[in-house]
Design an enzyme around this catalytic site. Structure first.
Site, PDB file in Angstrom:
ATOM      1  N   LYS A  86      20.307 -22.121  40.524  1.00 42.14           N
ATOM      2  CA  LYS A  86      19.266 -22.100  39.506  1.00 42.14           C
ATOM      3  C   LYS A  86      19.792 -22.735  38.219  1.00 42.14           C
ATOM      4  CE  LYS A  86      16.017 -18.779  37.385  1.00 42.14           C
ATOM      5  NZ  LYS A  86      15.668 -17.329  37.343  1.00 42.14           N
ATOM      6  N   SER A 161      11.063 -16.219  38.167  1.00 43.72           N
ATOM      7  CA  SER A 161      11.477 -17.433  37.493  1.00 43.72           C
ATOM      8  C   SER A 161      12.347 -18.356  38.332  1.00 43.72           C
ATOM      9  CB  SER A 161      12.205 -17.083  36.200  1.00 43.72           C
ATOM     10  OG  SER A 161      13.414 -16.382  36.460  1.00 43.72           O
ATOM     11  N   SER A 185      12.599 -11.878  39.745  1.00 47.05           N
ATOM     12  CA  SER A 185      12.630 -13.344  39.722  1.00 47.05           C
ATOM     13  C   SER A 185      13.249 -14.009  40.934  1.00 47.05           C
ATOM     14  CB  SER A 185      13.348 -13.838  38.465  1.00 47.05           C
ATOM     15  OG  SER A 185      12.548 -13.641  37.330  1.00 47.05           O
TER      16      SER A 185
END
Length: 499
Positions: A86, A161, A185
């Site tokens: 990420k 996210s 997330s």
């Protein structure tokens, strides 16, 4: 049907390299071909540089040819295995925009702990993956990155996210992907994209910077690949002040599953607040619970344990924290933050000190409630999300900045309580979109959660076929600012391998 090289799991790839059935360079070329077909529409990647991927693969190939793959002290190697991280997990030399155009881009000085562990084992880092502004949304909507999409339906959001990580994993951008989670997330996008993910116990995978409830977690197509990531990443690192001590955990044994006879499972279908669970999701989760019962576990209905007061307090605390961060930026940079985020944090300016303290105290209240409610059970089953995937350009399932957390009632409590919680696909809705089952365990029982998830994976059987690449050309404006290539530079290049 045989799998393409880029679709193989991590252990299968390592075994193939060891036997010299194929090379890391062949796998990288297969993967880049696949990414070139998908990425112009999917927009899952940031800092994607195909030549750098090939350089890593060549170096790995040379190590395997010498019989010297990179391994850790327990003999685990990921040499030549593709992985993504990420965007907010720093990699040396790459800017960390945190999903927002408000960030001043500067190369990161060092690898964050998960990036360091993957490099030490020789993983081929394909790219970073996209996220929304400051990781504040369960969405792929970002003021910096192109709009990430759900590969099961490109008109839908992958969730967030860890948006790009979920889209990349579901699309088959290699076997290993790592996201972060502070309220759902990794689990929410995993549910909406049909993946497996584990939100580990706090500190199990060291992360920088640490924060209350914040963890890094694997996002993969199978439980096995998640266990491989845990074996690689669950090691102490002094840079994370919440990092757990070293423990001899046989992560890969989770693949054997678990004897379900005698297990006591809680089934929670109402979290106590938030959006109601849709009938399709309720039916899928109940069917999963019944599968556990048929295999010998006892399942008991349990009530929700979190309250509206808890979430409203946390909402106020997080609004104030984010308002302080954003209001400290110069006006021109504040204006670059997503309007939804600016609308959400605006009320933080009006909060009093007592309101802020009361909001902060709800983290402890939620933790106590979660631990007490789960104590009678070995594990707790629930929906991961009460609702299915939503439109791609929405910031949340109801797209309302004044009600931003209505969909995280099942996931958020386990961040605050520091308990491990996984999401695994348990079915599909009428539109063919995936549904997630959440499995939560007692604090530090990460291995048990993995073993139970593997047991369910065996009970469930194979999933539906994964999404296939779109055939038509994307619109030009869909490319966005993410660093992607529209054409594959390897299209006319010969394939170099062992044979």
């Amino acid at each position: 049907m045989s799998l393409a090289l880029h679709e193989l799991g991590a252990l299968a790839l390592v075994e193939g390299y060891r036997r010299r059935d194929f090379s890391p360079l062949e796998v990288a070329q297969s993967l880049l071909d696949h990414v070139a077909r998908w990425e112009p529409r999917l927009c899952a990647l940031y800092a994607f540089e195909p030549e750098a991927v090939l350089d890593q693969a060549r170096a790995s190939e040379a190590r395997w040819l010498r019989g010297e793959p990179l391994t850790n002290a327990r003999g685990l190697s990921l040499d030549g295995v593709p992985a993504t991280l990420k965007e907010n997990i720093a990699t040396r030399g790459t800017p960390v925009p945190l999903g927002t155009a408000a960030t001043e881009l500067r190369p990161a000085a060092e690898d964050a702990p998960p990036a360091a562990r993957l490099r030490e084992l020789g993983a081929v880092l394909l790219a970073k993956t996209t996220m929304p502004d400051y990781g504040m949304l369960s969405s792929g909507l970002s003021s910096f990155h192109a709009l990430s999409r759900n590969p099961w339906d490109l008109s839908k959001n992958p969730g967030g996210s860890s948006a790009g990580a979920a889209a990349a994993a579901a699309t088959g951008y290699g076997p290993l992907h790592l996201g972060t989670d502070i309220g759902g997330s990794v689990r929410l996008p995993a549910a909406w994209c049909g993946l497996f993910t584990l939100k580990p116990s706090l500190g199990r995978i060291p992360i920088k910077p640490p924060y209350a409830g914040r963890v890094a977690g694997p996002m993969t197509r199978t439980v096995e690949d998640a266990t491989v990531m845990m074996a690689a990443l669950a090691q102490p690192d002094w840079r994370d002040t919440t990092s757990l001590p070293a423990q001899d955990i046989a992560w890969l044994q989770a693949g054997e599953g678990q004897d379900l006879r005698g297990l006591r499972l809680g089934l929670m279908l109402d979290a106590g607040w938030g959006l109601p669970v849709t009938p399709e999701i309720r039916a899928a989760v109940e069917a999963a619970a019944q599968a556990f019962e048929r295999a010998g576990a006892s399942v008991e209905r349990m009530p929700g344990f979190s309250t509206r007061a808890m979430i409203d307090g946390l909402d106020r605390f997080w609004r104030m924290r984010s308002w302080l961060d954003i209001s400290a930026l110069p006006a021109e940079r504040q204006a670059r933050v997503l309007p939804y985020i600016r609308a959400w944090v605006a009320s933080g300016a009006q909060l009093s000190a007592p309101e802020l303290f009361e909001g902060y105290s709800q983290m402890a209240a939620l933790r106590e409630a979660a631990v007490a409610a789960c104590q009678p059970y070995d594990y707790v089953l629930s929906p991961t999300s009460p609702v299915g995937a939503f439109p791609a350009d929405w910031a949340s399932p109801i797209n309302d900045p004044l009600r931003p957390f209505e969909h995280i009632a099942f996931t958020l409590p386990f961040n605050m309580s520091e308990q491990p919680a996984a999401s695994i696909n348990c079915g599909y809705d009428a539109a063919g979109l995936p549904i997630g089952l959440q499995i939560a365990g007692r604090r530090f029982d990460d291995l048990g959660v993995l073993r139970l998830a593997r047991a369910y994976e065996l009970l469930r059987g194979p999933q539906r076929p994964w999404p296939q690449p779109p055939q038509e050309e994307p619109e030009e404006e869909d490319s966005g600012p993410a660093l992607i290539r529209r054409s594959n530079p390897l299209a006319n290049r010969g394939r170099a391998g062992y044979r």
